[in-house]
Scaffold this motif. Structure first.
Motif, mmCIF file in Angstrom:
data_model
loop_
_atom_site.group_PDB
_atom_site.id
_atom_site.type_symbol
_atom_site.label_atom_id
_atom_site.label_comp_id
_atom_site.label_asym_id
_atom_site.label_seq_id
_atom_site.Cartn_x
_atom_site.Cartn_y
_atom_site.Cartn_z
ATOM 1 N N SER A 48 34.818 -4.356 42.205
ATOM 2 C CA SER A 48 33.391 -4.033 42.278
ATOM 3 C C SER A 48 33.127 -2.983 43.346
ATOM 4 C CB SER A 48 32.584 -5.295 42.585
ATOM 5 O OG SER A 48 32.730 -6.255 41.562
ATOM 6 N N LYS A 49 33.848 -3.098 44.469
ATOM 7 C CA LYS A 49 33.679 -2.151 45.567
ATOM 8 C C LYS A 49 34.176 -0.764 45.164
ATOM 9 C CE LYS A 49 34.414 -1.985 50.586
ATOM 10 N NZ LYS A 49 35.096 -2.633 51.733
ATOM 11 N N GLU A 50 35.292 -0.709 44.439
ATOM 12 C CA GLU A 50 35.844 0.566 43.969
ATOM 13 C C GLU A 50 34.897 1.228 42.978
ATOM 14 O OE1 GLU A 50 39.564 -0.624 42.373
ATOM 15 O OE2 GLU A 50 40.527 -0.891 44.327
ATOM 16 N N MET A 51 34.297 0.413 42.099
ATOM 17 C CA MET A 51 33.359 0.960 41.119
ATOM 18 C C MET A 51 32.134 1.538 41.818
ATOM 19 S SD MET A 51 31.467 -0.805 37.849
ATOM 20 C CE MET A 51 32.615 -0.200 36.626
ATOM 21 N N ALA A 52 31.645 0.839 42.850
ATOM 22 C CA ALA A 52 30.482 1.337 43.584
ATOM 23 C C ALA A 52 30.783 2.678 44.238
ATOM 24 C CB ALA A 52 30.063 0.309 44.636
ATOM 25 N N ALA A 53 32.049 2.838 44.692
ATOM 26 C CA ALA A 53 32.437 4.066 45.386
ATOM 27 C C ALA A 53 32.442 5.276 44.458
ATOM 28 C CB ALA A 53 33.813 3.887 46.026
ATOM 29 N N ILE A 54 32.845 5.083 43.204
ATOM 30 C CA ILE A 54 32.926 6.216 42.277
ATOM 31 C C ILE A 54 31.711 6.305 41.343
ATOM 32 C CG2 ILE A 54 35.449 6.151 42.326
ATOM 33 C CD1 ILE A 54 35.366 4.901 39.526
ATOM 34 N N GLN A 55 30.774 5.416 41.538
ATOM 35 C CA GLN A 55 29.609 5.372 40.655
ATOM 36 C C GLN A 55 28.806 6.671 40.617
ATOM 37 O OE1 GLN A 55 26.514 2.176 41.109
ATOM 38 N NE2 GLN A 55 27.931 1.153 39.725
ATOM 39 N N PRO A 56 28.555 7.320 41.770
ATOM 40 C CA PRO A 56 27.803 8.588 41.721
ATOM 41 C C PRO A 56 28.481 9.629 40.826
ATOM 42 C CG PRO A 56 27.902 7.765 43.961
ATOM 43 C CD PRO A 56 28.822 6.904 43.162
ATOM 44 N N LYS A 57 29.818 9.709 40.906
ATOM 45 C CA LYS A 57 30.549 10.665 40.072
ATOM 46 C C LYS A 57 30.484 10.263 38.600
ATOM 47 C CE LYS A 57 33.753 12.229 43.663
ATOM 48 N NZ LYS A 57 35.178 12.387 44.061
ATOM 49 N N MET A 58 30.525 8.939 38.337
ATOM 50 C CA MET A 58 30.416 8.461 36.960
ATOM 51 C C MET A 58 29.064 8.849 36.363
ATOM 52 S SD MET A 58 32.092 4.644 37.401
ATOM 53 C CE MET A 58 31.566 4.103 35.767
ATOM 54 N N LYS A 75 36.592 12.841 30.688
ATOM 55 C CA LYS A 75 36.298 13.054 32.112
ATOM 56 C C LYS A 75 36.289 11.726 32.873
ATOM 57 C CE LYS A 75 35.793 17.528 32.107
ATOM 58 N NZ LYS A 75 36.700 18.414 32.903
ATOM 59 N N MET A 76 35.814 10.679 32.214
ATOM 60 C CA MET A 76 35.816 9.354 32.835
ATOM 61 C C MET A 76 37.245 8.888 33.090
ATOM 62 S SD MET A 76 32.906 7.910 33.569
ATOM 63 C CE MET A 76 31.166 7.814 33.143
ATOM 64 N N LEU A 77 38.110 9.072 32.110
ATOM 65 C CA LEU A 77 39.510 8.679 32.266
ATOM 66 C C LEU A 77 40.172 9.457 33.400
ATOM 67 C CD1 LEU A 77 40.639 8.403 28.522
ATOM 68 C CD2 LEU A 77 40.343 6.525 30.152
ATOM 69 N N GLU A 78 39.854 10.738 33.497
ATOM 70 C CA GLU A 78 40.397 11.566 34.580
ATOM 71 C C GLU A 78 39.901 11.062 35.938
ATOM 72 O OE1 GLU A 78 39.309 15.577 33.731
ATOM 73 O OE2 GLU A 78 40.556 15.708 31.921
ATOM 74 N N LEU A 79 38.632 10.668 35.980
ATOM 75 C CA LEU A 79 38.067 10.138 37.229
ATOM 76 C C LEU A 79 38.766 8.844 37.625
ATOM 77 C CD1 LEU A 79 35.839 10.319 39.433
ATOM 78 C CD2 LEU A 79 34.377 8.982 37.893
ATOM 79 N N TYR A 80 38.967 7.939 36.645
ATOM 80 C CA TYR A 80 39.660 6.683 36.914
ATOM 81 C C TYR A 80 41.072 6.939 37.434
ATOM 82 C CZ TYR A 80 35.933 4.502 34.118
ATOM 83 O OH TYR A 80 34.723 4.071 33.641
ATOM 84 N N LYS A 81 41.749 7.898 36.802
ATOM 85 C CA LYS A 81 43.122 8.211 37.192
ATOM 86 C C LYS A 81 43.163 8.806 38.596
ATOM 87 C CE LYS A 81 47.277 10.600 35.535
ATOM 88 N NZ LYS A 81 47.845 11.475 34.473
ATOM 89 N N GLU A 82 42.202 9.668 38.893
ATOM 90 C CA GLU A 82 42.139 10.315 40.209
ATOM 91 C C GLU A 82 41.971 9.288 41.331
ATOM 92 O OE1 GLU A 82 39.142 13.298 42.720
ATOM 93 O OE2 GLU A 82 38.922 13.092 40.530
ATOM 94 N N HIS A 83 41.160 8.254 41.056
ATOM 95 C CA HIS A 83 40.884 7.237 42.072
ATOM 96 C C HIS A 83 41.722 5.970 41.878
ATOM 97 C CE1 HIS A 83 37.402 9.211 44.012
ATOM 98 N NE2 HIS A 83 37.237 9.769 42.818
ATOM 99 N N ASN A 84 42.662 6.037 40.935
ATOM 100 C CA ASN A 84 43.549 4.899 40.664
ATOM 101 C C ASN A 84 42.746 3.633 40.382
ATOM 102 O OD1 ASN A 84 46.079 3.708 40.318
ATOM 103 N ND2 ASN A 84 46.183 3.029 42.454
ATOM 104 N N TYR A 85 41.728 3.782 39.530
ATOM 105 C CA TYR A 85 40.828 2.679 39.225
ATOM 106 C C TYR A 85 41.003 2.243 37.776
ATOM 107 C CZ TYR A 85 36.513 0.194 38.119
ATOM 108 O OH TYR A 85 35.609 -0.743 37.678
ATOM 109 N N ASN A 86 41.136 0.932 37.575
ATOM 110 C CA ASN A 86 41.245 0.369 36.236
ATOM 111 C C ASN A 86 39.943 -0.367 35.921
ATOM 112 O OD1 ASN A 86 41.798 -0.960 33.866
ATOM 113 N ND2 ASN A 86 43.710 -1.892 34.564
#
Length: 239
Positions: A48-58, A75-86
């Motif tokens: 949840s904390k990781e999602m909050a961190a990348i939420q503005p970019k999402m 672009k979403m997949l690239e963002l997830y990969k960049e931040h190592n977020y699943n």
């Protein structure tokens, strides 16, 4: 689910054998089970904390590519990969915890079957012990535990434990939604659940055993503390 109910019921019976107080045994039992589930809960909170961190970019991607869903997904997949977020990392801990939680509730709801199956003579002694203001932990905590007499409608109202549990559940869900960022606070479904679920807890308090509501209340206190700890910035992390 009966496997989990057998295991946790046996554990609660062991604790009661040591402390000889069913209310105290439930509190210790709750803390132990929360510690057992902690690795899964922490993983969920971190997600949840990781999602909050990348939420503005999402949100930026969603707005920029709102007319092209294919590019938006890429672009979403690239963002997830960049931040190592699943995006599924927050769901797995919930799926793992679900059968365990159901087993816990089953054991507390049916102590005769799962907690005192080998010691039926202890059942009445344990569940009929007075704990705080509650005279019988196998029965619902109603206002009749507080007031010796009064209107019938008042005597059947949820008691202090369901009220406390509902309030704590509200703050727990509020804290969880805040941890997920602006999108969660703007999500009408989440906002509605933040209100409805505590009301459901209050309603269930008129029928569920006080022992079960005690478990939920102590668990909510533990969870709020855990969420507060997880919200603290890690050393070297930007606040």
């Amino acid at each position: 689910m009966s496997i989990f109910a057998d295991v946790f019921g046996y554990l609660l019976g062991l604790i009661y054998g040591l402390v000889k107080d069913y209310g105290v045994a439930i509190i210790i039992f709750t803390l132990l089970t929360k510690l057992i589930l902690m690795p899964f809960t922490i993983k969920q909170l971190r997600s949840s904390k990781e999602m909050a961190a990348i939420q503005p970019k999402m949100q930026e991607i969603q707005e920029k590519y709102k007319d092209n869903k294919e590019v938006q997904s890429q672009k979403m997949l690239e963002l997830y990969k960049e931040h190592n977020y699943n995006p599924l990392s927050g769901c797995l801990p919930l799926l793992i915890q679900f059968p365990i939680i159901i087993g816990l509730f089953t054991a507390l709801r049916e102590p005769a079957t799962y907690v005192f199956a080998n010691n039926p003579e202890l059942l009445e002694t344990a569940t009929h012990q007075t704990f705080l203001w509650m005279k019988n932990l196998s029965q619902p905590d109603l206002m009749s535990n507080i007031f010796s007499s009064g209107p019938a409608w008042l005597m059947k109202m949820p008691g202090l434990m369901p009220i406390l549990s509902a309030v704590l559940t509200y703050f727990q869900m509020s804290s969880m939604n805040a941890a997920q960022g602006a999108a969660a606070t703007q999500n009408n479904s989440l906002k509605m659940m933040q209100t409805i679920f505590p009301l459901m807890i209050l309603f269930w308090g008129t029928s569920l055993s006080a022992g079960l509501i005690l478990y939920w209340t102590v668990g909510s206190i533990f969870q709020i503390g855990q969420q507060y700890y997880m919200k603290r910035p890690v050393k070297g992390e930007n606040v």
